[in-house]
Design a protein around this motif. Structure first.
Motif, PDB file in Angstrom:
ATOM      1  N   GLY A   2       1.153  21.407  -5.862  1.00 26.92           N
ATOM      2  CA  GLY A   2       0.808  20.326  -6.785  1.00 26.92           C
ATOM      3  C   GLY A   2       1.967  19.414  -7.104  1.00 26.92           C
ATOM      4  O   GLY A   2       1.793  18.193  -7.183  1.00 26.92           O
ATOM      5  N   PHE A   3       3.146  19.980  -7.300  1.00 31.73           N
ATOM      6  CA  PHE A   3       4.297  19.148  -7.632  1.00 31.73           C
ATOM      7  C   PHE A   3       5.137  18.813  -6.401  1.00 31.73           C
ATOM      8  O   PHE A   3       5.260  17.653  -6.014  1.00 31.73           O
ATOM      9  N   LEU A   4       5.729  19.821  -5.774  1.00 29.76           N
ATOM     10  CA  LEU A   4       6.681  19.556  -4.687  1.00 29.76           C
ATOM     11  C   LEU A   4       6.044  18.825  -3.504  1.00 29.76           C
ATOM     12  O   LEU A   4       6.581  17.824  -3.024  1.00 29.76           O
ATOM     13  N   MET A   5       4.920  19.335  -3.015  1.00 33.53           N
ATOM     14  CA  MET A   5       4.316  18.708  -1.833  1.00 33.53           C
ATOM     15  C   MET A   5       3.812  17.309  -2.157  1.00 33.53           C
ATOM     16  O   MET A   5       3.906  16.400  -1.318  1.00 33.53           O
ATOM     17  N   ILE A  34       6.857  15.135  -2.101  1.00 35.85           N
ATOM     18  CA  ILE A  34       7.306  14.955  -0.723  1.00 35.85           C
ATOM     19  C   ILE A  34       6.429  13.937  -0.004  1.00 35.85           C
ATOM     20  O   ILE A  34       6.926  13.033   0.690  1.00 35.85           O
ATOM     21  N   MET A  35       5.124  14.062  -0.172  1.00 37.76           N
ATOM     22  CA  MET A  35       4.219  13.129   0.497  1.00 37.76           C
ATOM     23  C   MET A  35       4.438  11.705  -0.017  1.00 37.76           C
ATOM     24  O   MET A  35       4.541  10.761   0.768  1.00 37.76           O
ATOM     25  N   GLY A  36       4.506  11.561  -1.330  1.00 37.55           N
ATOM     26  CA  GLY A  36       4.706  10.233  -1.906  1.00 37.55           C
ATOM     27  C   GLY A  36       6.024   9.617  -1.486  1.00 37.55           C
ATOM     28  O   GLY A  36       6.101   8.435  -1.131  1.00 37.55           O
ATOM     29  N   ALA A  37       7.073  10.423  -1.504  1.00 36.96           N
ATOM     30  CA  ALA A  37       8.394   9.911  -1.122  1.00 36.96           C
ATOM     31  C   ALA A  37       8.448   9.533   0.348  1.00 36.96           C
ATOM     32  O   ALA A  37       9.089   8.548   0.728  1.00 36.96           O
ATOM     33  N   SER A  38       7.762  10.291   1.190  1.00 35.37           N
ATOM     34  CA  SER A  38       7.833   9.995   2.625  1.00 35.37           C
ATOM     35  C   SER A  38       7.122   8.700   2.980  1.00 35.37           C
ATOM     36  O   SER A  38       7.474   8.056   3.974  1.00 35.37           O
ATOM     37  N   TYR A  39       6.134   8.302   2.181  1.00 30.08           N
ATOM     38  CA  TYR A  39       5.486   7.020   2.433  1.00 30.08           C
ATOM     39  C   TYR A  39       6.454   5.856   2.203  1.00 30.08           C
ATOM     40  O   TYR A  39       6.250   4.760   2.716  1.00 30.08           O
ATOM     41  N   MET A  40       7.492   6.109   1.415  1.00 29.48           N
ATOM     42  CA  MET A  40       8.542   5.106   1.214  1.00 29.48           C
ATOM     43  C   MET A  40       9.727   5.349   2.147  1.00 29.48           C
ATOM     44  O   MET A  40      10.399   4.416   2.560  1.00 29.48           O
ATOM     45  N   LEU A  41      10.001   6.604   2.445  1.00 26.61           N
ATOM     46  CA  LEU A  41      11.186   6.965   3.221  1.00 26.61           C
ATOM     47  C   LEU A  41      11.159   6.392   4.637  1.00 26.61           C
ATOM     48  O   LEU A  41      12.141   5.795   5.088  1.00 26.61           O
ATOM     49  N   LEU A  42      10.064   6.586   5.327  1.00 27.36           N
ATOM     50  CA  LEU A  42      10.014   6.148   6.717  1.00 27.36           C
ATOM     51  C   LEU A  42      10.199   4.635   6.856  1.00 27.36           C
ATOM     52  O   LEU A  42      11.013   4.193   7.668  1.00 27.36           O
ATOM     53  N   GLU A  76      -1.985   3.276   7.871  1.00 25.20           N
ATOM     54  CA  GLU A  76      -1.965   3.142   6.411  1.00 25.20           C
ATOM     55  C   GLU A  76      -3.345   3.339   5.796  1.00 25.20           C
ATOM     56  O   GLU A  76      -3.443   3.685   4.623  1.00 25.20           O
ATOM     57  N   LYS A  77      -4.405   3.149   6.558  1.00 24.76           N
ATOM     58  CA  LYS A  77      -5.753   3.338   6.022  1.00 24.76           C
ATOM     59  C   LYS A  77      -6.028   4.799   5.662  1.00 24.76           C
ATOM     60  O   LYS A  77      -6.979   5.091   4.953  1.00 24.76           O
ATOM     61  N   LEU A  78      -5.197   5.695   6.147  1.00 30.12           N
ATOM     62  CA  LEU A  78      -5.366   7.116   5.841  1.00 30.12           C
ATOM     63  C   LEU A  78      -4.725   7.507   4.506  1.00 30.12           C
ATOM     64  O   LEU A  78      -4.927   8.617   4.042  1.00 30.12           O
ATOM     65  N   PHE A  79      -3.930   6.619   3.910  1.00 24.31           N
ATOM     66  CA  PHE A  79      -3.207   6.956   2.682  1.00 24.31           C
ATOM     67  C   PHE A  79      -4.124   7.548   1.613  1.00 24.31           C
ATOM     68  O   PHE A  79      -3.911   8.657   1.135  1.00 24.31           O
ATOM     69  N   SER A  99       0.826  -1.208   0.000  1.00 24.16           N
ATOM     70  CA  SER A  99       0.000   0.000   0.000  1.00 24.16           C
ATOM     71  C   SER A  99       0.860   1.257   0.000  1.00 24.16           C
ATOM     72  O   SER A  99       0.511   2.251  -0.630  1.00 24.16           O
ATOM     73  N   SER A 100       2.011   1.222   0.684  1.00 27.65           N
ATOM     74  CA  SER A 100       2.867   2.410   0.665  1.00 27.65           C
ATOM     75  C   SER A 100       3.538   2.584  -0.690  1.00 27.65           C
ATOM     76  O   SER A 100       3.770   3.709  -1.132  1.00 27.65           O
ATOM     77  N   ILE A 101       3.826   1.498  -1.384  1.00 28.45           N
ATOM     78  CA  ILE A 101       4.382   1.590  -2.737  1.00 28.45           C
ATOM     79  C   ILE A 101       3.327   2.151  -3.683  1.00 28.45           C
ATOM     80  O   ILE A 101       3.607   3.052  -4.481  1.00 28.45           O
ATOM     81  N   ASN A 102       2.106   1.634  -3.599  1.00 25.56           N
ATOM     82  CA  ASN A 102       1.030   2.103  -4.487  1.00 25.56           C
ATOM     83  C   ASN A 102       0.716   3.575  -4.263  1.00 25.56           C
ATOM     84  O   ASN A 102       0.539   4.325  -5.223  1.00 25.56           O
ATOM     85  N   ILE A 103       0.623   3.989  -3.018  1.00 25.24           N
ATOM     86  CA  ILE A 103       0.292   5.392  -2.759  1.00 25.24           C
ATOM     87  C   ILE A 103       1.451   6.297  -3.157  1.00 25.24           C
ATOM     88  O   ILE A 103       1.239   7.409  -3.652  1.00 25.24           O
ATOM     89  N   SER A 104       2.671   5.823  -2.994  1.00 25.90           N
ATOM     90  CA  SER A 104       3.830   6.619  -3.427  1.00 25.90           C
ATOM     91  C   SER A 104       3.793   6.845  -4.929  1.00 25.90           C
ATOM     92  O   SER A 104       3.999   7.965  -5.400  1.00 25.90           O
ATOM     93  N   LEU A 105       3.539   5.790  -5.674  1.00 25.69           N
ATOM     94  CA  LEU A 105       3.476   5.917  -7.134  1.00 25.69           C
ATOM     95  C   LEU A 105       2.322   6.819  -7.568  1.00 25.69           C
ATOM     96  O   LEU A 105       2.462   7.606  -8.503  1.00 25.69           O
ATOM     97  N   ARG A 106       1.205   6.725  -6.883  1.00 29.54           N
ATOM     98  CA  ARG A 106       0.065   7.579  -7.217  1.00 29.54           C
ATOM     99  C   ARG A 106       0.419   9.050  -6.993  1.00 29.54           C
ATOM    100  O   ARG A 106       0.083   9.909  -7.795  1.00 29.54           O
ATOM    101  N   HIS A 107       1.104   9.338  -5.892  1.00 30.79           N
ATOM    102  CA  HIS A 107       1.531  10.713  -5.621  1.00 30.79           C
ATOM    103  C   HIS A 107       2.511  11.207  -6.692  1.00 30.79           C
ATOM    104  O   HIS A 107       2.394  12.339  -7.168  1.00 30.79           O
ATOM    105  N   ILE A 108       3.459  10.370  -7.065  1.00 36.60           N
ATOM    106  CA  ILE A 108       4.463  10.775  -8.055  1.00 36.60           C
ATOM    107  C   ILE A 108       3.803  11.006  -9.408  1.00 36.60           C
ATOM    108  O   ILE A 108       4.102  12.002 -10.088  1.00 36.60           O
TER     109      ILE A 108
END
Length: 183
Positions: free
Chosen positions: A56-59, A62-70, A81-84, A6-15
């Motif tokens: 739209g771009f930077l934030m 940042i959000m997508g990357a942080s779901y993978m970073l932590l 994770e249900k809040l993603f 789920s963190s991979i999917n949400i990261s990709l969606r953000h990117i």
């Protein structure tokens, strides 16, 4: 600890969404290049174009990357994770509403978008801070990440105040606050 699916999917969606906003940013610059002829930080088109890029771009990146970073860098699982996806959709709607308000200078859309931005990013930020409580070994990386989330909380509060000030005409001299926000 590995990132969950789920963190991979949400990261990709953000990117992916961030890349769409980046394309919109470049299109806005190209098609509305006349706005840059008379630079003034109260130029509404420049304000809108700036927020296309920063929110739209930077934030979004940042959000997508942080779901993978932590999970990967700090070895902690994201607290809720249900809040993603609810946070993603709320943030996306908020950015669009806020940008429409700034582009056309519609005060209630700026206030509504700002309020939704505040709520969605506040939920995201609290979720990340709750996740950081699980860090076992604090070092420069984890301390820097924690500082960034606390700083985001401060920036959110100031941005929310600015957005509400446009509509409700509250508080201090808005012109001075905007100068501080820009510089």
């Amino acid at each position: 600890m590995n990132a969950t699916d789920s963190s991979i999917n949400i990261s990709l969606r953000h990117i992916k969404t961030a890349l769409i906003f980046l394309a919109v940013f470049f299109a806005a610059i190209f098609f509305d290049s006349g706005s840059f002829g008379n630079y003034f930080f109260m130029n509404l088109k420049i304000i809108s174009i700036t927020h296309i890029f920063t929110l739209g771009f930077l934030m979004m990146v940042i959000m997508g990357a942080s779901y993978m970073l932590l999970p990967v860098a700090l070895g902690v699982k994201i607290a809720h994770e249900k809040l993603f996806f609810p946070v993603y959709y709320a943030f996306l709607a908020a950015v669009i509403i806020f940008l429409a308000g700034t582009w056309y200078f519609i005060g209630y859309l700026i206030a509504l978008g700002g309020a939704l931005l505040f709520i969605s990013l506040l939920i995201y930020d609290i979720n990340m801070l709750l996740s950081l409580r699980k860090v076992k070994k604090w070092d420069y990386s984890s301390s820097g990440i924690a500082f960034a989330y606390f700083y985001l909380l401060l920036g959110l509060s100031i941005g929310f105040y600015l957005a509400l000030s446009f509509y409700f005409k509250i508080g201090f001299n808005l012109f001075d606050i905007l100068k501080d926000h820009v510089y």
